[in-house]
Design a protein around this motif. Structure first.
Motif, mmCIF file in Angstrom:
data_model
loop_
_atom_site.group_PDB
_atom_site.id
_atom_site.type_symbol
_atom_site.label_atom_id
_atom_site.label_comp_id
_atom_site.label_asym_id
_atom_site.label_seq_id
_atom_site.Cartn_x
_atom_site.Cartn_y
_atom_site.Cartn_z
ATOM 1 N N PRO A 168 0.834 -1.208 0.000
ATOM 2 C CA PRO A 168 0.000 0.000 0.000
ATOM 3 C C PRO A 168 0.866 1.254 0.000
ATOM 4 O O PRO A 168 1.843 1.349 0.722
ATOM 5 N N ARG A 169 0.490 2.194 -0.838
ATOM 6 C CA ARG A 169 1.276 3.407 -0.966
ATOM 7 C C ARG A 169 0.981 4.377 0.171
ATOM 8 O O ARG A 169 1.836 5.086 0.642
ATOM 9 N N PHE A 170 -0.263 4.372 0.616
ATOM 10 C CA PHE A 170 -0.637 5.317 1.655
ATOM 11 C C PHE A 170 -0.718 4.620 2.990
ATOM 12 O O PHE A 170 -1.113 3.486 3.091
ATOM 13 N N GLN A 171 -0.334 5.354 4.014
ATOM 14 C CA GLN A 171 -0.348 4.787 5.344
ATOM 15 C C GLN A 171 -0.964 5.776 6.313
ATOM 16 O O GLN A 171 -0.985 6.969 6.059
ATOM 17 N N ARG A 172 -1.416 5.216 7.425
ATOM 18 C CA ARG A 172 -1.900 6.057 8.509
ATOM 19 C C ARG A 172 -0.755 6.964 8.976
ATOM 20 O O ARG A 172 0.360 6.504 9.131
ATOM 21 N N ALA A 173 -1.063 8.231 9.197
ATOM 22 C CA ALA A 173 -0.020 9.175 9.611
ATOM 23 C C ALA A 173 0.641 8.702 10.892
ATOM 24 O O ALA A 173 -0.023 8.365 11.862
#
Lengths: 183, 198
Positions: A168-173
């Motif tokens: 996944p490219r996006f992650q939880r901040a």
């Protein structure tokens, strides 16, 4: 005036032995002292930042702290890769670099660069090949500077593997902290 | 004394988990300021002593001068620690606007002081205004995507009837959706959705 935490934080927990060239009144630097007067010629351990400032104003001269003593030097000469530098001083290299222009001893620079070159080659480059067991044995011996390099190498390795396998490219901040377990 | 409280304050900041924000340590902050006041009182009493002895405070280098010097250096040191503490926290607060979005979750809000929350609000407003004038959303991923749509699963609680740029949907927990990257990004950053690959 740099406001980075590293330069403010690192200096206090380091102490340097100084020799007072001038007396100072109204100051209880040595907790065991009975009076609040520091005599000319007194030998005291000061926080490094204070020693440095007073040295600039020619009020004290700075001597080498214990972490750079003869015993440590001999150990580094014998086998730098195995020396527990963290217990000598967690900021061994940075502290040494800052001390070097302030003390009369001219050999600190060579000591630091020799130790670092050997330890980098023997320990830090092995991060990609060492098993977890081998790695965990010498990790507690690394200084803060060496640990940062080790962790940077680890991070880049992880990022590389993730790029290779995809993910996944996006992650939880990250500032939000660890995920709470969902009930 | 001698920069001790300032050191403890900075150590408190540095001792947090990397990348995590701790609650503002008002107690240590105030104690550091109090230590500065003690330094100042001692500087003044030493200088008064020199004046009473008829000495030139500016140029005379006696024991009182060096004592006052030590206290002066300690005070400046504490001041530097105080500023470093506030400065580094402000850096994180500004960064929050980009990482978490323009609405702060409650677990972050409770770690900020009123002034920091105000600072965040004003900074977010400035970002919003700038993006409006530039006509572009700057808060999206810098890497051009291979596919404008991604598959996501809802993991948190999201209000019903959210309007996405191309549809209106209800986001029930554990439901999966095929959304535009740009729409999903803020929800993923807040931990309310997760990207599904493969």
């Amino acid at each position: 005036m740099r406001l980075s935490l590293a330069c403010v934080y690192g200096h206090y927990c380091l102490f340097a032995p100084v020799l007072f060239h001038k007396p100072a009144n109204g100051v209880t630097i040595d907790p065991s002292a009975e009076t609040n007067y520091v005599e000319q010629g007194a030998k005291v351990e000061l926080p490094f930042w204070l020693a440095h400032e007073l040295h600039l104003r020619q009020a004290v001269s700075i001597n080498l702290p214990a972490c750079f003593d003869q015993k440590t030097r001999l150990e580094i000469q014998a086998d730098a890769a195995c020396v527990d530098l963290r217990s000598r001083c967690p900021n061994f290299y940075e502290f040494g670099c800052k001390l070097q222009p302030l003390v009369t001893d001219r050999t600190i620079g060579i000591l630091l660069s020799t130790a670092f070159k050997i330890r980098y080659k023997e320990r830090l480059t092995k991060v990609f090949t060492a098993t977890h067991l081998t790695a965990s044995k010498f990790l507690p011996f690394l200084t803060i500077e060496e640990t940062n390099l080790y962790e940077a190498a680890h991070l880049s390795m992880t990022a590389f593997k993730k790029w290779r396998t995809g993910g996944p490219r996006f992650q939880r901040a990250s500032i939000l902290g660890r995920k709470r377990k969902e009930s | 004394m001698y920069g001790r409280k300032g050191y403890q304050l900075v150590k408190d900041f540095a001792s947090g988990e990397k990348g995590q924000l701790k609650p503002f340590n008002s107690k240590l902050f105030d104690e550091t300021i109090e230590e500065c006041r003690q330094n100042q009182r001692l500087i003044q009493s030493l200088m008064r002593k020199m004046e009473q002895e008829g000495l030139d405070v500016q140029n005379n280098r006696n024991a009182d001068y060096y004592g006052a010097l030590v206290h002066h250096l300690s005070l400046i040191r504490n001041k530097r620690c105080l500023m470093a503490y506030v400065h580094n926290r402000a850096d994180i607060v500004r960064d929050l606007g980009w990482r978490v979005g323009l609405e702060l979750p409650p677990e972050i809000q409770e770690k900020l002081t009123t002034l920091e929350k105000e600072y965040f609000k004003n900074h977010s407003a400035a970002i919003k205004s700038y993006m409006g004038k530039a006509g572009i959303d700057l808060n999206v991923d810098m890497v051009p995507p291979k596919d404008p749509y991604i598959k996501v699963r809802v993991v948190g609680d999201i209000d019903e009837g959210i309007v996405m740029s191309d549809k209106t949907t209800n986001f029930a927990r554990h439901s999966m959706h095929f959304l535009k990257r740009t729409d999903a990004e803020p929800y993923i950053a807040r931990g309310q959705m997760e990207e599904l690959t493969g």
